[in-house]
Scaffold this active site. Structure first.
Site, PDB file in Angstrom:
ATOM      1  CE1 TYR A  82      -3.778   2.413   0.463  1.00 53.67           C
ATOM      2  CE2 TYR A  82      -2.448   3.347   2.233  1.00 53.67           C
ATOM      3  CZ  TYR A  82      -3.531   3.428   1.375  1.00 53.67           C
ATOM      4  OH  TYR A  82      -4.359   4.534   1.406  1.00 53.67           O
TER       5      TYR A  82
ATOM      6  CB  THR B 247     -13.929   5.308   4.008  1.00 51.10           C
ATOM      7  OG1 THR B 247     -12.626   4.721   4.049  1.00 51.10           O
ATOM      8  CG2 THR B 247     -13.800   6.803   3.807  1.00 51.10           C
TER       9      THR B 247
HETATM   10  N1  NAP Z   1      -9.831   6.142   4.168  1.00 53.99           N
HETATM   11  C1  NAP Z   1      -8.589   6.509   4.444  1.00 53.99           C
HETATM   12  O1  NAP Z   1      -8.173   6.562   5.623  1.00 53.99           O
HETATM   13  C2  NAP Z   1      -7.659   6.915   3.321  1.00 53.99           C
HETATM   14  C3  NAP Z   1      -6.484   7.581   3.643  1.00 53.99           C
HETATM   15  C4  NAP Z   1      -5.623   7.963   2.641  1.00 53.99           C
HETATM   16  C5  NAP Z   1      -5.926   7.688   1.317  1.00 53.99           C
HETATM   17  N2  NAP Z   1      -7.085   7.044   1.018  1.00 53.99           N
HETATM   18  C6  NAP Z   1      -7.358   6.763  -0.384  1.00 53.99           C
HETATM   19  O2  NAP Z   1      -8.582   7.326  -0.765  1.00 53.99           O
HETATM   20  C7  NAP Z   1      -9.148   6.576  -1.840  1.00 53.99           C
HETATM   21  C8  NAP Z   1     -10.600   6.282  -1.537  1.00 53.99           C
HETATM   22  O3  NAP Z   1     -10.645   5.436  -0.402  1.00 53.99           O
HETATM   23  P1  NAP Z   1     -11.857   5.389   0.616  1.00 53.99           P
HETATM   24  O4  NAP Z   1     -11.289   5.558   1.954  1.00 53.99           O
HETATM   25  O5  NAP Z   1     -12.968   6.263   0.158  1.00 53.99           O
HETATM   26  O6  NAP Z   1     -12.252   3.848   0.489  1.00 53.99           O
HETATM   27  P2  NAP Z   1     -13.608   3.111   0.100  1.00 53.99           P
HETATM   28  O7  NAP Z   1     -14.746   3.701   0.811  1.00 53.99           O
HETATM   29  O8  NAP Z   1     -13.312   1.660   0.253  1.00 53.99           O
HETATM   30  O9  NAP Z   1     -13.767   3.475  -1.452  1.00 53.99           O
HETATM   31  C9  NAP Z   1     -12.870   2.974  -2.417  1.00 53.99           C
HETATM   32  C10 NAP Z   1     -13.457   3.246  -3.768  1.00 53.99           C
HETATM   33  O10 NAP Z   1     -12.552   2.750  -4.771  1.00 53.99           O
HETATM   34  C11 NAP Z   1     -13.279   1.859  -5.614  1.00 53.99           C
HETATM   35  N3  NAP Z   1     -12.438   0.788  -6.117  1.00 53.99           N
HETATM   36  C12 NAP Z   1     -11.611  -0.023  -5.432  1.00 53.99           C
HETATM   37  N4  NAP Z   1     -11.020  -0.894  -6.265  1.00 53.99           N
HETATM   38  C13 NAP Z   1     -11.494  -0.606  -7.505  1.00 53.99           C
HETATM   39  C14 NAP Z   1     -11.270  -1.156  -8.787  1.00 53.99           C
HETATM   40  N5  NAP Z   1     -10.444  -2.181  -8.988  1.00 53.99           N
HETATM   41  N6  NAP Z   1     -11.921  -0.616  -9.834  1.00 53.99           N
HETATM   42  C15 NAP Z   1     -12.782   0.413  -9.667  1.00 53.99           C
HETATM   43  N7  NAP Z   1     -13.037   0.985  -8.477  1.00 53.99           N
HETATM   44  C16 NAP Z   1     -12.404   0.465  -7.414  1.00 53.99           C
HETATM   45  C17 NAP Z   1     -14.380   1.287  -4.742  1.00 53.99           C
HETATM   46  O11 NAP Z   1     -15.388   0.772  -5.572  1.00 53.99           O
HETATM   47  P3  NAP Z   1     -16.446  -0.314  -5.010  1.00 53.99           P
HETATM   48  O12 NAP Z   1     -16.629  -0.028  -3.553  1.00 53.99           O
HETATM   49  O13 NAP Z   1     -17.635  -0.050  -5.837  1.00 53.99           O
HETATM   50  O14 NAP Z   1     -15.807  -1.644  -5.233  1.00 53.99           O
HETATM   51  C18 NAP Z   1     -14.796   2.520  -3.977  1.00 53.99           C
HETATM   52  O15 NAP Z   1     -15.630   3.322  -4.766  1.00 53.99           O
HETATM   53  C19 NAP Z   1      -8.271   5.323  -1.988  1.00 53.99           C
HETATM   54  O16 NAP Z   1      -7.377   5.506  -3.071  1.00 53.99           O
HETATM   55  C20 NAP Z   1      -7.523   5.271  -0.678  1.00 53.99           C
HETATM   56  O17 NAP Z   1      -6.282   4.621  -0.775  1.00 53.99           O
HETATM   57  C21 NAP Z   1      -7.963   6.652   1.986  1.00 53.99           C
END
Ligand code: NAP
Length: 259
Positions: free
Chosen positions: A154, A189
């Site tokens: 990651y 999330t």
């Molecule tokens: N939450 C945190 O603490 C955090 C911190 C730093 C960075 N981020 C980054 O922020 C971004 C969003 O994360 P989040 O926290 O909102 O997580 P989340 O709620 O799990 O959402 C992830 C999103 O990415 C989509 N996704 C995952 N794999 C995919 C694929 N192969 N093809 C198309 N769509 C895909 C998911 O689609 P489906 O659900 O429809 O499968 C969902 O819409 C990510 O890149 C994550 O690394 C998150």
């Protein structure tokens, strides 16, 4: 910079992507939203339409290079895109008992988190260059700034995005295209739900989306938040590696594998 009117967001079926779509949604705004879960994508689209935005959706996997390219190009032909937010991503780590990542886990992480962002941005770069305007945002993480022992792949995928975004910016800025790398800390999330361990200064997805939207207006190279966690990680990254490894090793974190 003017507020964007035509915006494409990947991962809009999830926490941060869905919150971004909802905070941008307003009359006169066109949103192209994608994700894998049809139900959650359509719920997000309904909310955005209720706020007055024009919305189109497509269920897609970001590793499907050709399908994603043809959708992004089709959207951009109809709605010349002002802003593309390449947000879709997964987390992952050493798994139960912090045993190990498999090689397959490492490749999957890179292909979704890094490859998926490249697949999203590449199709739109030629037309933004022709128009000499546009904005690209890459969703990295504060985990890009220092490798963490519980989630090697990651951290690597997010560090790759940071370097890629910085390089794109240096290349494309003279052509009128802004490129921003976004490095959030902990956001509440579904993704964060797979991480068992301390999550200092965790915030809601809506708060994170509001910060990102506000700061994207100025087209900065980097949006890193929350400020205190960013400062803490930068400090860690500047200290001797052995010392930092001991500190990080004392923190108990376990990241579950999920599909
Ligand atoms: N939450 C945190 O603490 C955090 C911190 C730093 C960075 N981020 C980054 O922020 C971004 C969003 O994360 P989040 O926290 O909102 O997580 P989340 O709620 O799990 O959402 C992830 C999103 O990415 C989509 N996704 C995952 N794999 C995919 C694929 N192969 N093809 C198309 N769509 C895909 C998911 O689609 P489906 O659900 O429809 O499968 C969902 O819409 C990510 O890149 C994550 O690394 C998150």
């Amino acid at each position: 910079m003017q507020d964007p009117r035509a915006i494409l967001i990947t991962g809009a079926s999830g926490g941060i992507g869905g919150a971004l779509a909802r905070v941008y949604a307003s009359p006169g705004v066109r949103l192209a939203l994608t994700g894998r879960s049809a139900d959650r994508l359509s719920a997000c689209a309904d909310d955005c339409r209720a706020s007055g935005a024009e919305v189109r959706t497509q269920v897609l996997d970001v590793v499907d290079t050709r399908a994603l390219a043809s959708w992004v190009e089709a959207v951009d032909r109809d709605w010349p895109l002002d802003l593309v937010i390449a947000n879709a991503g997964i987390t992952g780590g050493l798994g139960a008992g912090n045993r190990s990542e498999t090689l397959a886990d490492v490749h999957r992480m890179m292909s979704i988190n890094f490859g998926g962002v490249c697949n999203t941005l590449h199709p739109v770069i030629p037309s933004m260059r022709r128009r000499r305007r546009g904005q690209l945002a890459l969703m990295s993480s504060l985990a890009a700034l220092r490798g963490l022992p519980y989630s090697p792949a990651y951290c690597a995928s997010k560090a790759a995005l940071k370097a890629y975004g910085e390089a794109l910016r240096a290349w494309l800025h003279p052509e009128g295209i802004e490129v921003t790398v976004v490095l959030p800390g902990f956001v509440d999330t579904a993704l964060a739900g797979h991480v068992a361990g301390p999550k200092p200064l965790q915030m809601t997805a809506e708060r994170a989306a509001r910060i990102i939207r506000r700061r994207l207006r100025a087209g900065p190279a980097r949006i890193a938040f929350p400020v205190l966690l960013h400062a803490g990680i930068r400090l860690l990254a500047s200290l001797p590696a052995d010392m930092v490894d001991r500190v990080l090793g004392a923190v108990k974190v376990e990241i579950q594998h999920y599909e």
